[in-house]
Design a protein around this motif. Structure first.
Motif, PDB file in Angstrom:
ATOM      1  N   LEU A 109       0.896  -0.947  -0.176  1.00 27.02           N
ATOM      2  CA  LEU A 109      -0.044   0.116   0.467  1.00 27.02           C
ATOM      3  C   LEU A 109       0.631   1.509   0.222  1.00 27.02           C
ATOM      4  CD1 LEU A 109      -2.766  -1.126   2.434  1.00 27.02           C
ATOM      5  CD2 LEU A 109      -2.743  -0.889   0.182  1.00 27.02           C
ATOM      6  N   ILE A 110       0.105   2.661  -1.550  1.00 25.67           N
ATOM      7  CA  ILE A 110       0.781   3.392  -0.684  1.00 25.67           C
ATOM      8  C   ILE A 110       1.004   3.958   0.413  1.00 25.67           C
ATOM      9  CG2 ILE A 110       1.384   6.069  -2.087  1.00 25.67           C
ATOM     10  CD1 ILE A 110      -0.018   4.918  -4.535  1.00 25.67           C
ATOM     11  N   VAL A 111       2.384   4.648   0.914  1.00 23.13           N
ATOM     12  CA  VAL A 111       2.076   5.674   2.296  1.00 23.13           C
ATOM     13  C   VAL A 111       2.092   6.788   2.373  1.00 23.13           C
ATOM     14  CG1 VAL A 111       3.411   6.242   4.416  1.00 23.13           C
ATOM     15  CG2 VAL A 111       4.020   3.441   2.918  1.00 23.13           C
ATOM     16  N   ASP A 112       0.752   7.162   3.181  1.00 21.80           N
ATOM     17  CA  ASP A 112       0.400   8.931   3.372  1.00 21.80           C
ATOM     18  C   ASP A 112       1.781   9.209   4.437  1.00 21.80           C
ATOM     19  OD1 ASP A 112      -0.629  11.132   3.534  1.00 21.80           O
ATOM     20  OD2 ASP A 112      -2.579  10.515   4.058  1.00 21.80           O
ATOM     21  N   ALA A 113       2.376   9.739   3.811  1.00 22.63           N
ATOM     22  CA  ALA A 113       3.214   9.900   4.482  1.00 22.63           C
ATOM     23  C   ALA A 113       2.851  11.385   5.563  1.00 22.63           C
ATOM     24  CB  ALA A 113       4.703  10.632   4.316  1.00 22.63           C
ATOM     25  N   VAL A 114       1.825  11.700   4.624  1.00 21.39           N
ATOM     26  CA  VAL A 114       1.465  13.676   5.785  1.00 21.39           C
ATOM     27  C   VAL A 114       0.466  12.814   7.288  1.00 21.39           C
ATOM     28  CG1 VAL A 114      -0.081  15.445   6.017  1.00 21.39           C
ATOM     29  CG2 VAL A 114       1.120  14.975   3.284  1.00 21.39           C
ATOM     30  N   SER A 115       0.195  11.799   7.088  1.00 18.93           N
ATOM     31  CA  SER A 115      -0.136  11.065   7.707  1.00 18.93           C
ATOM     32  C   SER A 115      -0.202  11.183   9.398  1.00 18.93           C
ATOM     33  CB  SER A 115      -1.917  10.742   7.350  1.00 18.93           C
ATOM     34  OG  SER A 115      -2.935  10.709   6.567  1.00 18.93           O
ATOM     35  N   GLN A 116       0.858  10.185   8.369  1.00 14.74           N
ATOM     36  CA  GLN A 116       1.973   9.679   9.723  1.00 14.74           C
ATOM     37  C   GLN A 116       2.549  10.594  10.801  1.00 14.74           C
ATOM     38  OE1 GLN A 116       2.002   5.976  10.478  1.00 14.74           O
ATOM     39  NE2 GLN A 116       3.144   6.972  11.988  1.00 14.74           N
ATOM     40  N   HIS A 117       3.356  11.127   9.585  1.00 17.12           N
ATOM     41  CA  HIS A 117       3.704  12.395  10.141  1.00 17.12           C
ATOM     42  C   HIS A 117       3.255  13.146  11.065  1.00 17.12           C
ATOM     43  CE1 HIS A 117       7.763  12.666   9.173  1.00 17.12           C
ATOM     44  NE2 HIS A 117       7.857  13.198   7.954  1.00 17.12           N
ATOM     45  N   MET A 118       1.721  13.537  11.257  1.00 21.70           N
ATOM     46  CA  MET A 118       0.806  14.044  11.957  1.00 21.70           C
ATOM     47  C   MET A 118       0.990  13.491  12.983  1.00 21.70           C
ATOM     48  SD  MET A 118       0.038  17.032  11.142  1.00 21.70           S
ATOM     49  CE  MET A 118       1.717  17.425  10.986  1.00 21.70           C
ATOM     50  N   SER A 119       0.346  11.746  13.208  1.00 23.93           N
ATOM     51  CA  SER A 119      -0.161  11.074  13.899  1.00 23.93           C
ATOM     52  C   SER A 119       1.634  10.860  14.945  1.00 23.93           C
ATOM     53  CB  SER A 119       0.330   9.725  13.353  1.00 23.93           C
ATOM     54  OG  SER A 119      -0.392   8.074  14.354  1.00 23.93           O
ATOM     55  N   ASN A 120       2.183  11.105  14.464  1.00 23.79           N
ATOM     56  CA  ASN A 120       3.566  11.487  15.734  1.00 23.79           C
ATOM     57  C   ASN A 120       3.329  12.237  16.401  1.00 23.79           C
ATOM     58  OD1 ASN A 120       4.399   8.927  13.789  1.00 23.79           O
ATOM     59  ND2 ASN A 120       6.298   9.664  12.695  1.00 23.79           N
ATOM     60  N   LEU A 121       3.152  13.298  15.571  1.00 24.43           N
ATOM     61  CA  LEU A 121       3.223  14.983  16.508  1.00 24.43           C
ATOM     62  C   LEU A 121       1.991  15.000  17.081  1.00 24.43           C
ATOM     63  CD1 LEU A 121       4.415  16.528  13.525  1.00 24.43           C
ATOM     64  CD2 LEU A 121       5.679  15.718  15.617  1.00 24.43           C
ATOM     65  N   LYS A 122       0.939  14.168  16.813  1.00 22.32           N
ATOM     66  CA  LYS A 122       0.198  14.525  17.814  1.00 22.32           C
ATOM     67  C   LYS A 122      -0.844  13.345  18.368  1.00 22.32           C
ATOM     68  CE  LYS A 122      -3.316  17.563  14.198  1.00 22.32           C
ATOM     69  NZ  LYS A 122      -4.246  17.928  14.702  1.00 22.32           N
ATOM     70  N   THR A 123       0.139  12.683  18.949  1.00 21.19           N
ATOM     71  CA  THR A 123       0.771  11.872  20.260  1.00 21.19           C
ATOM     72  C   THR A 123       1.562  12.435  20.530  1.00 21.19           C
ATOM     73  OG1 THR A 123       1.839   9.601  18.576  1.00 21.19           O
ATOM     74  CG2 THR A 123      -0.767   9.817  19.049  1.00 21.19           C
ATOM     75  N   PRO A 124       1.691  11.677  22.033  1.00 18.29           N
ATOM     76  CA  PRO A 124       2.571  11.671  23.264  1.00 18.29           C
ATOM     77  C   PRO A 124       3.738  11.255  22.853  1.00 18.29           C
ATOM     78  CG  PRO A 124       0.943  11.525  23.714  1.00 18.29           C
ATOM     79  CD  PRO A 124       0.365  11.269  23.028  1.00 18.29           C
ATOM     80  N   ALA A 125       5.298  11.421  23.012  1.00 22.95           N
ATOM     81  CA  ALA A 125       5.944  10.777  23.362  1.00 22.95           C
ATOM     82  C   ALA A 125       6.345  10.756  23.817  1.00 22.95           C
ATOM     83  CB  ALA A 125       7.588  11.586  22.423  1.00 22.95           C
ATOM     84  N   THR A 126       7.487   9.257  24.420  1.00 19.83           N
ATOM     85  CA  THR A 126       8.270   8.627  25.623  1.00 19.83           C
ATOM     86  C   THR A 126       9.419   8.951  25.481  1.00 19.83           C
ATOM     87  OG1 THR A 126       7.837   6.618  24.497  1.00 19.83           O
ATOM     88  CG2 THR A 126       5.928   7.484  26.225  1.00 19.83           C
TER      89      THR A 126
END
Length: 347
Positions: A109-126
């Motif tokens: 499947l073609i990767v939606d880089a925009v959505s994945q970056h947004m998911s990374n930024l909008k969920t917490p880091a540990t």
């Protein structure tokens, strides 16, 4: 925090180092067409840009950079993208090199880089304790047994560092030895870079919270023979190290892993033997120990404070070793002034 992507929340910033961007834009059309795009033309590029219709694009050129007045910051080559960071007015910025196309995951499947970056930024880091299941906020993952509950809320993620397939981002000497090697391994994982750990952030495929991290996203370090290819620059590496130190000081997080893009072979086949004495080898031997040991004071409570203090320490500790470090410190100080006068506004 909502993971829904709002069109008005971010800009896509593209550094145009080649005139014909048709293939690039057409490949990214399914993911870019709904968003505002900033294209910054390399000031050394003479040809007119070719961009297909159907995109909300604002192109900035050398003449637009004149609004900054007399500045010592060099926006040529890959560094032109930082001008896009400066003029953007959105909360988030995503930047992808113009020789990169969408990748496919392990299922084809073609990767939606925009959505994945947004998911990374909008969920917490540990960053304070490593989770062996990587990002616990991804679907199907969670915190493992033994992970302290007091740390499970995480912290805000400010920087998302994507990866790439095909043409690897090697230094010149490794390119010479492995000119035919390609990266074909797609690792379906995202992880937080631990507190205190340094990493080589590449500008190939990156996203960040501009409202917060913008003052530290600058083109500081330039090698004496800085060129137009990723393998003969260090501006993004230096930028990433500065950003990581600032995030560590202020309690923010940095993620790496997904999303992937595919890098073209344009650079891979070039003769690089002349770069075997690449200045970056010695530079990194000096730079890494410095960033691993540098400590910012408790009085540095904003990103701007941290950048100014870090610039002062760079000038004092690294400046006497090599003039490029002194110039980098000057550029860092100047960037904070440019940010205050031209970049601090938001939409």
């Amino acid at each position: 925090m909502s993971l829904e992507i709002q069109d008005s929340e971010f800009d896509i910033v593209i550094a145009a180092l080649q005139p014909n961007l048709t293939t690039f834009f057409e490949a990214w059309r399914p993911f870019f067409s709904r968003f505002h795009i900033i294209v910054v033309k390399d000031p050394d590029l003479d040809e007119e840009l070719q961009i297909p219709t159907g995109f909300d694009v604002k192109v900035y050129t050398k003449s637009d950079m004149g609004v900054l007045g007399d500045t010592s910051i060099n926006f040529s080559g890959h560094s032109c993208r930082y001008f896009g960071y400066l003029v953007s007015r959105k909360k988030y910025v995503i930047s992808i090199d113009d020789n990169c196309l969408p990748a496919k995951d392990n299922g084809g499947l073609i990767v939606d880089a925009v959505s994945q970056h947004m998911s990374n930024l909008k969920t917490p880091a540990t960053p304070f304790f490593f989770n062996t299941l990587y990002d616990p906020f991804r679907k199907g993952a969670d915190f493992v047994r033994g992970y302290p509950f007091s740390l499970r809320e995480g912290v805000e993620c400010m920087l998302s560092c994507g990866l790439w397939l095909h043409n690897a981002d090697y230094d010149p000497m490794t390119h010479v030895v492995k000119r035919n090697q390609r990266n074909t391994t797609y690792v379906d994982a995202v992880m937080t870079v631990p507190l205190g750990a340094m990493m080589p952030v590449s500008g190939i495929n990156v996203a960040f919270n501009r409202e917060v991290l913008g003052p530290v996203m600058f083109p500081g370090l330039r090698l004496r023979k800085d060129g137009k290819h990723r393998w003969d620059t260090l501006e993004d590496i230096w930028n990433g190290l500065c950003a990581k130190v600032v995030c560590d000081r202020l309690g923010y997080g940095v993620k790496t892993g997904l999303p992937y893009v595919i890098r073209s072979d344009v650079e891979a086949g070039q003769a690089l033997e002349s770069l075997k004495e690449w200045e970056g080898v010695k530079v990194m031997d000096d730079v890494l120990p410095f960033f691993q040991s540098v400590k910012l004071s408790t009085t540095a409570t904003t990103v701007e404070d941290c950048v100014k203090e870090l610039a002062s320490i760079v000038k004092e500790k690294l400046g006497p070793q090599n003039a490029i470090f002194a110039r980098a410190a000057d550029a860092m100080e100047e960037w904070t002034k440019l940010w205050e006068s031209h970049g601090a506004q938001s939409s």
